[in-house]
Design a protein around this motif. Structure first.
Motif, PDB file in Angstrom:
ATOM      1  N   ASN A 172       0.838  -1.199   0.000  1.00  0.00           N
ATOM      2  CA  ASN A 172       0.000   0.000   0.000  1.00  0.00           C
ATOM      3  C   ASN A 172       0.877   1.255   0.000  1.00  0.00           C
ATOM      4  O   ASN A 172       1.743   1.405   0.873  1.00  0.00           O
ATOM      5  N   ALA A 173       0.634   2.130  -0.955  1.00  0.00           N
ATOM      6  CA  ALA A 173       1.374   3.392  -1.039  1.00  0.00           C
ATOM      7  C   ALA A 173       0.410   4.550  -0.791  1.00  0.00           C
ATOM      8  O   ALA A 173      -0.686   4.594  -1.357  1.00  0.00           O
ATOM      9  N   TYR A 174       0.822   5.491   0.039  1.00  0.00           N
ATOM     10  CA  TYR A 174      -0.027   6.609   0.440  1.00  0.00           C
ATOM     11  C   TYR A 174       0.553   7.910  -0.103  1.00  0.00           C
ATOM     12  O   TYR A 174       1.638   8.338   0.307  1.00  0.00           O
ATOM     13  N   PRO A 175      -0.146   8.553  -1.051  1.00  0.00           N
ATOM     14  CA  PRO A 175       0.398   9.755  -1.685  1.00  0.00           C
ATOM     15  C   PRO A 175       0.856  10.835  -0.718  1.00  0.00           C
ATOM     16  O   PRO A 175       1.919  11.434  -0.919  1.00  0.00           O
ATOM     17  N   LYS A 224       7.636   3.034  -2.603  1.00  0.00           N
ATOM     18  CA  LYS A 224       7.084   4.380  -2.498  1.00  0.00           C
ATOM     19  C   LYS A 224       7.680   5.349  -3.525  1.00  0.00           C
ATOM     20  O   LYS A 224       7.087   6.395  -3.806  1.00  0.00           O
ATOM     21  N   VAL A 225       8.842   5.021  -4.042  1.00  0.00           N
ATOM     22  CA  VAL A 225       9.549   5.943  -4.943  1.00  0.00           C
ATOM     23  C   VAL A 225       8.758   6.141  -6.233  1.00  0.00           C
ATOM     24  O   VAL A 225       8.417   5.173  -6.921  1.00  0.00           O
ATOM     25  N   PRO A 226       8.444   7.399  -6.597  1.00  0.00           N
ATOM     26  CA  PRO A 226       7.741   7.632  -7.869  1.00  0.00           C
ATOM     27  C   PRO A 226       8.582   7.151  -9.047  1.00  0.00           C
ATOM     28  O   PRO A 226       9.794   7.372  -9.099  1.00  0.00           O
ATOM     29  N   ARG A 227       7.933   6.474  -9.977  1.00  0.00           N
ATOM     30  CA  ARG A 227       8.632   6.037 -11.198  1.00  0.00           C
ATOM     31  C   ARG A 227       8.630   7.122 -12.251  1.00  0.00           C
ATOM     32  O   ARG A 227       9.402   7.071 -13.203  1.00  0.00           O
ATOM     33  N   LYS A 274      15.061   7.442  -3.802  1.00  0.00           N
ATOM     34  CA  LYS A 274      15.469   6.077  -3.478  1.00  0.00           C
ATOM     35  C   LYS A 274      16.323   6.014  -2.213  1.00  0.00           C
ATOM     36  O   LYS A 274      16.370   4.981  -1.540  1.00  0.00           O
ATOM     37  N   GLU A 275      16.967   7.112  -1.889  1.00  0.00           N
ATOM     38  CA  GLU A 275      17.803   7.167  -0.687  1.00  0.00           C
ATOM     39  C   GLU A 275      17.003   7.517   0.560  1.00  0.00           C
ATOM     40  O   GLU A 275      17.511   7.391   1.669  1.00  0.00           O
ATOM     41  N   HIS A 276      15.765   7.958   0.375  1.00  0.00           N
ATOM     42  CA  HIS A 276      14.998   8.486   1.515  1.00  0.00           C
ATOM     43  C   HIS A 276      13.698   7.754   1.793  1.00  0.00           C
ATOM     44  O   HIS A 276      13.039   8.044   2.796  1.00  0.00           O
ATOM     45  N   MET A 277      13.296   6.826   0.926  1.00  0.00           N
ATOM     46  CA  MET A 277      12.044   6.109   1.183  1.00  0.00           C
ATOM     47  C   MET A 277      12.119   4.705   0.598  1.00  0.00           C
ATOM     48  O   MET A 277      12.977   4.417  -0.248  1.00  0.00           O
ATOM     49  N   ALA A 278      11.239   3.848   1.095  1.00  0.00           N
ATOM     50  CA  ALA A 278      11.201   2.471   0.614  1.00  0.00           C
ATOM     51  C   ALA A 278      10.975   2.436  -0.888  1.00  0.00           C
ATOM     52  O   ALA A 278      10.296   3.299  -1.457  1.00  0.00           O
ATOM     53  N   GLY A 279      11.528   1.407  -1.538  1.00  0.00           N
ATOM     54  CA  GLY A 279      11.500   1.342  -2.988  1.00  0.00           C
ATOM     55  C   GLY A 279      10.113   1.415  -3.585  1.00  0.00           C
ATOM     56  O   GLY A 279       9.909   2.075  -4.614  1.00  0.00           O
TER      57      GLY A 279
END
Length: 480
Positions: A395-398, A455-458, A448-453
């Protein structure tokens, strides 16, 4: 004295404010300067005008106009005539506004033609009164009908960002009790000069603005359209002390060129799912504000939580504070924020099914917001149930992702949505307004250095601005 303080109703508050604050300035709008006594007199005469127009106790009056002295007189005049107020969003187009006027059962519609270059019409069968040209305000014989604390004061329609707007019914007593406490939390004082950027059709501008100012004896300075230069001019000329608004307001103040005297500013009030800690620090160190309050509220309950004086920067930035008195807040198993307390709405107008869906049998309001409570009982909002997307089973939360992105020094604004992905089902796409130089690939690498993979916007799309509602919320249905 009741739980609402000494007032039985909002009209009672208007009259009492005239007695307590007399010839002090109640409203400053351009060349118009009304004392509390003059405001109360115009309100009672406007109540008489409504009565002459056939508006009786419990009838509904719609008000489709921008922040102004006329809005204030018309709104409190309608309430003093015993009517129920229906504020209408000035950004609504004709069909949207007419839908609310008709479903609200308004007996009359008040408008201000010419605002934003538009003509504001009414649906068939509903008389339309122009606030500026029809000579209606203050034209009747003084009148004040008896109104009780349990009578419905207003029907405020939701923003409609999650479907057709629903009319939220709230009583006089609920409003008076809640916003008396709000005055304490915000440190609003007698004699404060309160610049009102938040629109009056929203509960922040109407209740945390106008009602609160009458409670404390603050001067209301309505602003019809946000303009940074106009804000700076008014702060300097009128010695504004209280300036609430969305985070973008404070970004504008911080980015403004020097030379303006802003030393009078004392109180800032804002709210968002996640405000950068650095912005909180800058508001209280680079601007003259000595008190910053953040909070969480919704039309269906008013202000539910708020920060407290002395809360650390991190808490003010990343949470929306602790529950206000008389509220319970808990987080359900699916992370939805549930709220229970005296200020939860009386229901949605003519919609018992939606009311039952929103407020369960135990009195818990299901907010649709997702959150978590920290060890000190502070609430953190992490997103909306409808906004959540699933990335490869996670689950990803904007709102959470946006909060991370806002920590990048080159990011001024960010909005994240889920978009289809052949491999993962959905992935994040970020719409970013820059304040400095950064490329999309650089921002993704930083993320990528600050949040779980997951969650990272593509995908990153840079914009010069984001589509916002009049209350500062991003209209994500316009992003793709």
């Amino acid at each position: 004295m009741t739980a609402n303080g000494p007032w039985r109703s909002i009209p009672h508050l208007v009259r009492d404010a005239a007695e307590r604050f007399g010839d002090a300035e109640a409203v400053v709008d351009g060349a118009q300067r009304l004392t509390f006594v003059e405001l109360a007199d115009r309100v009672r005469r406007t109540a008489g005008a409504f009565a002459s127009a056939g508006v009786g106790p419990g009838d509904r009056v719609a008000l489709w106009a921008p922040n102004s002295a006329e809005w204030i007189v018309a709104a409190f005049g309608a309430l003093t005539a015993g009517a129920v107020l229906i504020p209408v969003n000035t950004r609504f187009l004709e069909a949207e506004a007419h839908d609310i006027v008709v479903r609200g059962g308004a007996k009359v519609l008040l408008v201000r033609n010419g605002f934003l270059g538009r003509e504001f019409t009414g649906p068939p069968g509903v008389p339309v009164i122009d606030l500026e040209t029809d000579g209606f305000l203050g034209s009747g014989r003084p009148l004040e009908r008896e109104v009780g604390e349990d009578d419905v004061a207003d029907i405020v329609f939701t923003s409609g960002t999650t479907g057709r707007p629903k009319g939220v019914m709230t009583t006089h007593g609920q409003t008076l009790r809640l916003y008396t406490e709000w005055c304490d939390l915000a440190d609003l004082r007698q004699g404060d000069r309160y610049l009102m950027v938040n629109p009056f059709f929203h509960i922040f501008g109407y209740k945390a603005g106008l009602i609160a100012s009458l409670i404390r004896g603050a001067t209301a300075l309505p602003l019809a359209v946000f303009d940074a230069d106009r804000v700076l001019e008014l702060v300097e000329r009128e010695k504004v002390t209280v300036l609430p608004g969305p985070p973008t307001l404070y970004h504008s103040l911080l980015a403004a060129p020097g030379g303006r005297d802003l030393s009078s500013l004392r109180v800032a009030v804002t709210g968002a799912a996640d405000i950068p800690v650095e912005l909180v620090r800058r508001i209280t160190t680079e601007l003259p504000f000595t008190h910053l309050m953040t909070g969480y509220g919704l039309t269906e309950a008013g202000t539910v939580t708020a920060s407290r004086p002395g809360d650390p920067y991190e808490a003010v930035a990343t949470t929306v504070g602790r529950p206000c008195a008389g509220f319970e807040v808990r987080v359900a198993d699916d992370r939805e924020v549930l709220v229970r307390g005296y200020s939860v709405m009386r229901g949605y107008l003519d919609d018992p099914a939606a009311t039952a869906e929103a407020v369960d049998a135990d009195g818990w309001l299901h907010t649709g917001d997702l959150g978590e409570l920290d060890a000190e009982g502070r609430l953190r909002i992490v997103g909306r149930k409808k906004d959540m997307f699933v990335v490869g089973g996670f689950n990803a939360y904007p709102a959470e992702i946006e909060g991370f992105l806002l920590r990048h020094p080159a990011v001024a604004q960010a909005a994240v949505i889920g978009v289809p992905d052949a491999r993962l089902g959905q992935v994040g796409k970020a719409f970013v307004v820059r304040r400095g130089e950064v490329t999309g690939s650089e921002l993704i690498a930083w993320a990528k250095e600050h949040m779980a993979g997951f969650k990272v916007p593509r995908h990153i799309e840079f914009r010069t601005g984001l589509p916002l509602t009049a209350t500062g919320k991003v209209m994500k249905d316009q992003l793709s």
